[in-house]
Motif scaffolding. Structure first.
Motif, short mmCIF file in Angstrom:
data_model
loop_
_atom_site.label_atom_id
_atom_site.label_comp_id
_atom_site.label_asym_id
_atom_site.label_seq_id
_atom_site.Cartn_x
_atom_site.Cartn_y
_atom_site.Cartn_z
N ALA A 111 0.84 -1.19 0.00
CA ALA A 111 0.00 0.00 0.00
C ALA A 111 0.88 1.24 0.00
O ALA A 111 1.97 1.25 0.58
N PRO A 112 0.43 2.31 -0.68
CA PRO A 112 1.20 3.57 -0.68
C PRO A 112 1.37 4.08 0.75
O PRO A 112 0.50 3.93 1.60
N LEU A 113 2.53 4.71 1.01
CA LEU A 113 2.83 5.26 2.33
C LEU A 113 2.67 6.77 2.32
O LEU A 113 2.88 7.42 1.28
N PRO A 114 2.32 7.37 3.44
CA PRO A 114 2.28 8.85 3.49
C PRO A 114 3.69 9.41 3.38
O PRO A 114 4.68 8.70 3.49
N GLU A 115 3.76 10.72 3.14
CA GLU A 115 5.06 11.37 2.99
C GLU A 115 5.89 11.22 4.27
O GLU A 115 5.37 11.30 5.38
N LYS A 116 7.20 11.01 4.10
CA LYS A 116 8.10 10.74 5.22
C LYS A 116 9.16 11.82 5.40
O LYS A 116 10.10 11.64 6.19
N TRP A 117 9.03 12.95 4.67
CA TRP A 117 10.10 13.95 4.75
C TRP A 117 10.22 14.53 6.17
O TRP A 117 11.26 15.08 6.54
N GLN A 118 9.16 14.38 7.00
CA GLN A 118 9.25 14.88 8.38
C GLN A 118 10.29 14.09 9.20
O GLN A 118 10.76 14.55 10.24
N LEU A 119 10.67 12.87 8.74
CA LEU A 119 11.60 12.02 9.50
C LEU A 119 13.02 12.11 8.99
O LEU A 119 13.82 11.19 9.20
#
Length: 547
Positions: A111-119
């Motif tokens: 399944a597609p994942l939400p954006e992870k740039w916050q990590l």
């Protein structure tokens, strides 16, 4: 050993010890090896994740420069060949703004994942999260930050390798332990059988007392040495038993000859013991009689002294009354002859008053002496408790002893509270004080003209009297002080001393008063007696009401 004590056989002990040591060693080494192996697998997988992340980052540089997400998306589709990569996100960096989503790759079935740039800060290095590794790498060109690559790789390969390593290690560990157990059984047999044989031999010798048996040789050095030492011990035991049998035979011969002698000696000893018992009974009877005589002699001396002391005031009273009779006869003659003058009558009245005062004072003094003597005599012959003033009792004792004391210049000072009323036996206290004072006069002040005696009376703990008797006489030498309370101990042997005075004091304190007495003395430094005995304190208010 108690009946419930549990024993361990040497066979069981060998198996348990060897298997425990082997198991512990194998578990420790296998665990270390397994941990290192799993760590290597993990590091290897992390290295692959870093390599793919760097590779994707380098490939994405042109697409980010020219903002061509279509080309980059085609490039990411080639990752289907890398089966462990599940998700890839590429973010574009814009100065002064947050990173924006550029393109992504998702393996089929994920399944597609939400954006992870916050990590970005947390995932600079690969991190194992759940069942996958995650990492975010920056995309740079000539020192300029173009964007970021987020990579999620499956850790399923690591789990398979870990499971495989654990199973392999456990199988190898079980095989090694089985082999070790078989070898231990063989070792057990070679070590334990000779020991069991030795134990069986010892038990058989202990039960049957057959010291002719011997331990057989073994192929183990220490057990062979033990067997030889045991055989030597059996040899010595046989020799000892043989010598003991000879000694017992000789002892029986001696015993037969000694029994007759013992019988004769026993009869003689019985006769001697009977005579000794009779002698001791006579001695105790004589001692009791001597103590009683001592008490009666003391009372007799006091009677004689008081009688002498009473004679003086009675004699003065008789003289004064005789003078009154003579003067009365003279006045009567003048009265009958009618020659009585007023001056003669006045002189007669004056002389009569003076003589009557003399008679009253001396009769009163005699009455006090007789009353004091009566109380002291009653106390000495009575064994019952009574209520009294301690200070008054001491005054009565000293007054009854005045005929003896006035011969000397010794001072006796009493330190006692006037309001101290107690209930106890007064008789023993009378005899104790009299004996202590006479002991000081006869022995302590033998060559001293002016001695000093201080008697301190103190109530302690509310129910005990502490009597401290101190004199400044010549003291008691050490060899005599140790035996001062024994009967018939005296320095006046042959000079009228019976040696029962201090023995009587000790018996009166410990038996009549249920107390204790201690002595402190050094030669030429006086003596101090400390007497402690229980009493019942009487309140002065109660005494006033009863009176």
């Amino acid at each position: 050993m108690t009946p419930n004590t549990k024993y361990l056989s040497i066979k069981t002990l060998i198996v348990w010890v060897v298997m425990a040591i082997t198991t512990l060693a194998l578990v420790v080494t296998s665990s270390i090896s397994l941990i290192n192996q799993i760590s290597n697998y993990k590091n290897e997988l992390i290295g692959q994740v870093n390599v793919y992340a760097e590779l994707i980052s380098n490939i994405a540089i042109p697409s980010l420069q020219f903002d061509d997400s279509t080309v980059e998306e085609d490039n990411l589709k080639r990752l289907d060949a890398a089966t462990f990569i599940e998700v890839v996100h590429i973010y574009r960096h814009v100065d002064g703004k947050q990173p924006t989503f550029f393109t992504s790759y998702n393996r089929k079935g994920n399944a597609p994942l939400p954006e992870k740039w916050q990590l970005i800060d947390k995932l600079k290095t690969p991190v194992l999260s759940g069942n996958a590794f995650e990492v975010i790498k920056p995309v740079s060109y000539d020192g300029q930050l173009l964007g970021y690559v987020y990579l999620k790789a499956s850790a399923e390969a690591l789990n398979r390798l870990t499971y495989s390593s654990i199973v392999t290690t456990l199988v190898a560990l079980a095989i090694i332990l089985i082999i070790c157990y078989l070898l231990t059984l063989k070792l057990q047999k070679s070590l334990a059988d000779p020991i069991v044989n030795m134990v069986t031999l010892v038990q058989r010798i202990s039960r049957q007392r057959n010291y002719h048996e011997r331990a057989i040789d073994t192929n183990i050095k220490e057990l062979d040495i033990l067997g030889k030492a045991f055989n030597d011990m059996l040899d010595r035991t046989q020799h000892y038993l043989s010598e003991r049998e000879k000694a017992e035979q000789e002892q029986h011969k001696l015993q037969a000859s000694l029994e007759e002698k013992v019988e004769h000696r026993t009869l003689a000893l019985k006769k001697a013991n009977q005579e000794l018992i009779q002698t001791l009974e006579k001695l105790h009877q004589f001692q009791r009689q001597m103590v009683q005589n001592e008490k009666m002699a003391s009372l007799g001396d006091m009677v004689a002294g008081v009688a002498h002391e009473v004679n003086t005031p009675i004699g003065l009273g008789v003289t004064a009354s005789t003078m009154m009779l003579d003067r009365l006869g003279y006045i009567e003659k003048e009265f009958e002859a009618k020659t009585l003058k007023a001056s003669s009558l006045s002189k007669f009245i004056s002389e009569g008053q003076e003589n009557l005062n003399i008679i009253y004072r001396n009769l009163n003094r005699a009455a006090e002496l007789i009353s004091s003597f009566k109380q002291v005599a009653v106390d000495q012959t009575s064994e019952s408790n009574r209520i009294f003033s301690f200070a008054q009792l001491m005054d009565e004792i000293l007054l009854s002893m005045r005929p003896k004391l006035k011969k000397y210049k010794h001072d006796i000072k009493l330190h006692c509270a006037a309001d101290l009323f107690i209930e106890t036996k007064a008789g023993p206290i009378n005899q104790i004080v009299m004996n202590l004072i006479m002991n000081s006069i006869i022995h302590g002040f033998e060559f001293i003209d002016h001695g000093q005696i201080d008697i301190y009376i103190e109530l302690i703990s509310g129910n005990k009297i502490n009597m401290r008797y101190v004199d400044n006489g010549r003291g008691i030498p050490e060899h005599l002080r140790k035996r001062i309370f024994d009967p018939f101990v005296t320095t006046k042997r042959g000079q009228g001393g019976s040696g029962l005075g201090m023995h009587l004091v000790y018996n009166l304190v410990t038996q009549a008063l249920n107390g204790s007495i201690t002595i402190t003395s050094e030669e030429h430094q006086g003596v101090e007696f400390n007497i402690l005995f229980p009493v019942r304190k009487i309140d002065t208010a109660t005494m006033a009401k009863s009176s």
